[in-house]
Design a protein around this motif. Structure first.
Motif, PDB file in Angstrom:
ATOM      1  N   PHE A  42       0.836  -1.200   0.000  1.00  0.00           N
ATOM      2  CA  PHE A  42       0.000   0.000   0.000  1.00  0.00           C
ATOM      3  C   PHE A  42       0.876   1.257   0.000  1.00  0.00           C
ATOM      4  N   TYR A  43       1.926   1.231   0.787  1.00  0.00           N
ATOM      5  CA  TYR A  43       2.818   2.387   0.838  1.00  0.00           C
ATOM      6  C   TYR A  43       3.546   2.564  -0.507  1.00  0.00           C
ATOM      7  N   LEU A  44       4.177   1.483  -0.976  1.00  0.00           N
ATOM      8  CA  LEU A  44       4.928   1.570  -2.231  1.00  0.00           C
ATOM      9  C   LEU A  44       4.013   1.830  -3.427  1.00  0.00           C
ATOM     10  N   GLY A  45       2.841   1.204  -3.420  1.00  0.00           N
ATOM     11  CA  GLY A  45       1.892   1.415  -4.508  1.00  0.00           C
ATOM     12  C   GLY A  45       1.433   2.861  -4.578  1.00  0.00           C
ATOM     13  N   GLY A  46       1.176   3.459  -3.432  1.00  0.00           N
ATOM     14  CA  GLY A  46       0.791   4.866  -3.414  1.00  0.00           C
ATOM     15  C   GLY A  46       1.894   5.767  -3.938  1.00  0.00           C
ATOM     16  N   LYS A  47       3.114   5.495  -3.520  1.00  0.00           N
ATOM     17  CA  LYS A  47       4.252   6.285  -4.002  1.00  0.00           C
ATOM     18  C   LYS A  47       4.446   6.109  -5.514  1.00  0.00           C
ATOM     19  N   MET A  48       4.323   4.865  -5.985  1.00  0.00           N
ATOM     20  CA  MET A  48       4.524   4.602  -7.413  1.00  0.00           C
ATOM     21  C   MET A  48       3.419   5.226  -8.263  1.00  0.00           C
ATOM     22  N   VAL A  49       2.168   5.165  -7.797  1.00  0.00           N
ATOM     23  CA  VAL A  49       1.070   5.772  -8.554  1.00  0.00           C
ATOM     24  C   VAL A  49       1.259   7.283  -8.614  1.00  0.00           C
ATOM     25  N   ASP A  50       1.680   7.892  -7.515  1.00  0.00           N
ATOM     26  CA  ASP A  50       1.927   9.334  -7.514  1.00  0.00           C
ATOM     27  C   ASP A  50       3.052   9.714  -8.473  1.00  0.00           C
ATOM     28  N   ARG A  51       4.062   8.883  -8.553  1.00  0.00           N
ATOM     29  CA  ARG A  51       5.229   9.225  -9.372  1.00  0.00           C
ATOM     30  C   ARG A  51       5.071   8.850 -10.844  1.00  0.00           C
ATOM     31  N   PHE A  52       4.538   7.621 -11.117  1.00  0.00           N
ATOM     32  CA  PHE A  52       4.509   7.117 -12.488  1.00  0.00           C
ATOM     33  C   PHE A  52       3.116   7.079 -13.107  1.00  0.00           C
ATOM     34  N   GLY A  53       2.082   7.144 -12.313  1.00  0.00           N
ATOM     35  CA  GLY A  53       0.713   7.017 -12.822  1.00  0.00           C
ATOM     36  C   GLY A  53       0.186   5.607 -12.636  1.00  0.00           C
ATOM     37  N   THR A  54      -1.089   5.448 -12.937  1.00  0.00           N
ATOM     38  CA  THR A  54      -1.736   4.169 -12.651  1.00  0.00           C
ATOM     39  C   THR A  54      -1.408   3.075 -13.669  1.00  0.00           C
ATOM     40  N   LYS A  55      -1.335   3.418 -14.922  1.00  0.00           N
ATOM     41  CA  LYS A  55      -1.151   2.386 -15.953  1.00  0.00           C
ATOM     42  C   LYS A  55       0.190   1.657 -15.845  1.00  0.00           C
ATOM     43  N   PRO A  56       1.311   2.355 -15.663  1.00  0.00           N
ATOM     44  CA  PRO A  56       2.572   1.611 -15.498  1.00  0.00           C
ATOM     45  C   PRO A  56       2.579   0.737 -14.239  1.00  0.00           C
ATOM     46  N   VAL A  57       1.971   1.239 -13.169  1.00  0.00           N
ATOM     47  CA  VAL A  57       1.927   0.449 -11.925  1.00  0.00           C
ATOM     48  C   VAL A  57       1.051  -0.781 -12.130  1.00  0.00           C
ATOM     49  N   PHE A  58      -0.074  -0.590 -12.803  1.00  0.00           N
ATOM     50  CA  PHE A  58      -0.968  -1.714 -13.058  1.00  0.00           C
ATOM     51  C   PHE A  58      -0.275  -2.775 -13.914  1.00  0.00           C
ATOM     52  N   LEU A  59       0.438  -2.355 -14.941  1.00  0.00           N
ATOM     53  CA  LEU A  59       1.172  -3.294 -15.796  1.00  0.00           C
ATOM     54  C   LEU A  59       2.283  -3.994 -15.015  1.00  0.00           C
ATOM     55  N   LEU A  60       2.996  -3.250 -14.194  1.00  0.00           N
ATOM     56  CA  LEU A  60       4.042  -3.829 -13.352  1.00  0.00           C
ATOM     57  C   LEU A  60       3.457  -4.851 -12.381  1.00  0.00           C
ATOM     58  N   CYS A  61       2.276  -4.563 -11.869  1.00  0.00           N
ATOM     59  CA  CYS A  61       1.629  -5.500 -10.943  1.00  0.00           C
ATOM     60  C   CYS A  61       1.239  -6.798 -11.645  1.00  0.00           C
ATOM     61  N   HIS A  62       0.842  -6.719 -12.913  1.00  0.00           N
ATOM     62  CA  HIS A  62       0.558  -7.944 -13.658  1.00  0.00           C
ATOM     63  C   HIS A  62       1.783  -8.861 -13.652  1.00  0.00           C
ATOM     64  N   PHE A  63       2.927  -8.288 -14.008  1.00  0.00           N
ATOM     65  CA  PHE A  63       4.158  -9.084 -14.008  1.00  0.00           C
ATOM     66  C   PHE A  63       4.526  -9.533 -12.595  1.00  0.00           C
ATOM     67  N   GLY A  64       4.256  -8.689 -11.611  1.00  0.00           N
ATOM     68  CA  GLY A  64       4.540  -9.049 -10.220  1.00  0.00           C
ATOM     69  C   GLY A  64       3.715 -10.234  -9.750  1.00  0.00           C
ATOM     70  N   PHE A  65       2.428 -10.261 -10.126  1.00  0.00           N
ATOM     71  CA  PHE A  65       1.594 -11.412  -9.774  1.00  0.00           C
ATOM     72  C   PHE A  65       2.157 -12.689 -10.379  1.00  0.00           C
ATOM     73  N   ALA A  66       2.464 -12.639 -11.661  1.00  0.00           N
ATOM     74  CA  ALA A  66       3.000 -13.833 -12.327  1.00  0.00           C
ATOM     75  C   ALA A  66       4.319 -14.258 -11.694  1.00  0.00           C
ATOM     76  N   LEU A  67       5.194 -13.291 -11.405  1.00  0.00           N
ATOM     77  CA  LEU A  67       6.489 -13.615 -10.808  1.00  0.00           C
ATOM     78  C   LEU A  67       6.325 -14.249  -9.433  1.00  0.00           C
ATOM     79  N   SER A  68       5.452 -13.696  -8.607  1.00  0.00           N
ATOM     80  CA  SER A  68       5.272 -14.257  -7.265  1.00  0.00           C
ATOM     81  C   SER A  68       4.710 -15.671  -7.332  1.00  0.00           C
ATOM     82  N   LEU A  69       3.791 -15.917  -8.257  1.00  0.00           N
ATOM     83  CA  LEU A  69       3.242 -17.265  -8.394  1.00  0.00           C
ATOM     84  C   LEU A  69       4.285 -18.244  -8.932  1.00  0.00           C
ATOM     85  N   PHE A  70       5.093 -17.803  -9.892  1.00  0.00           N
ATOM     86  CA  PHE A  70       6.154 -18.671 -10.405  1.00  0.00           C
ATOM     87  C   PHE A  70       7.198 -18.961  -9.328  1.00  0.00           C
TER      88      PHE A  70
END
Length: 184
Positions: A42-70
């Motif tokens: 929540f802390y890092l996501g808020g900082k990242m959305v403020d700095r980069f916007g929602t779309k890059p964070v959302f795309l990064l989270c897609h890869f993050g979900f896949a990476l954590s599951l792998f």
């Protein structure tokens, strides 16, 4: 995303209990690790959305979900770390990504809803989000209940379970969703 990641924490717990034979205390501790990862997310996501916007964070989270599951699936193939340490890291990372994703989704949703009927619009969006999680849990539960998957299988010499199959399927679907988003 909720359709393919919503039930994953419960599948983690089933795998930890039935395959890895972790004690109840360890499973509760891993639940706390998931919560701590979420707080950090929540802390890092808020900082990242403020700095980069929602779309890059959302795309990064897609890869993050896949990476954590792998990472969770390949827990026996990571050298120099005991399995419990790998699972702890994967669980914390999954919580972090889930929280950062929710910050991104909520921020984007609030930016897109119309001024009139704002409450209805956000309630409908969040209902669909929650319905995805419920549907994920229902489908995963029925797949396990109906014994559709092989109880065990081999991956490069390591024995995997039906829970690993579910997590692998979820990870692959998240990656396919990223590819689909890229095509659009």
């Amino acid at each position: 995303i909720p359709l393919f990641t919503g039930a994953c924490p419960w599948v983690f717990n089933l795998l930890e209990k039935e395959v890895l034979n972790y004690s109840d205390g360890r499973i509760v501790m891993l639940g706390n690790v998931l919560a701590i990862g979420s707080l950090a997310g929540f802390y890092l996501g808020g900082k990242m959305v403020d700095r980069f916007g929602t779309k890059p964070v959302f795309l990064l989270c897609h890869f993050g979900f896949a990476l954590s599951l792998f990472i969770f699936i390949l827990r026996d193939f990571i050298p120099l770390l005991p399995t419990f340490a790998v699972i702890t890291v994967a669980t914390a990372f999954f919580g972090m990504v889930k929280a950062a994703s929710s910050i991104s989704v909520t921020s984007e949703m609030l930016a897109l809803v119309p001024l009139e009927n704002k409450s209805l619009s956000t309630a409908f969006c969040m209902s669909l989000f929650t319905a995805g999680i419920a549907l994920s849990a229902t489908i995963s539960g029925q797949i396990i209940n109906l014994k559709i998957l092989n109880p065990t299988w081999r991956l490069f010499g390591a024995t995997m379970s039906q829970y690993d199959t579910l997590l692998l399927g979820c990870a692959m679907m998240v990656v396919f969703m990223v590819v689909t988003l890229g095509l659009i």
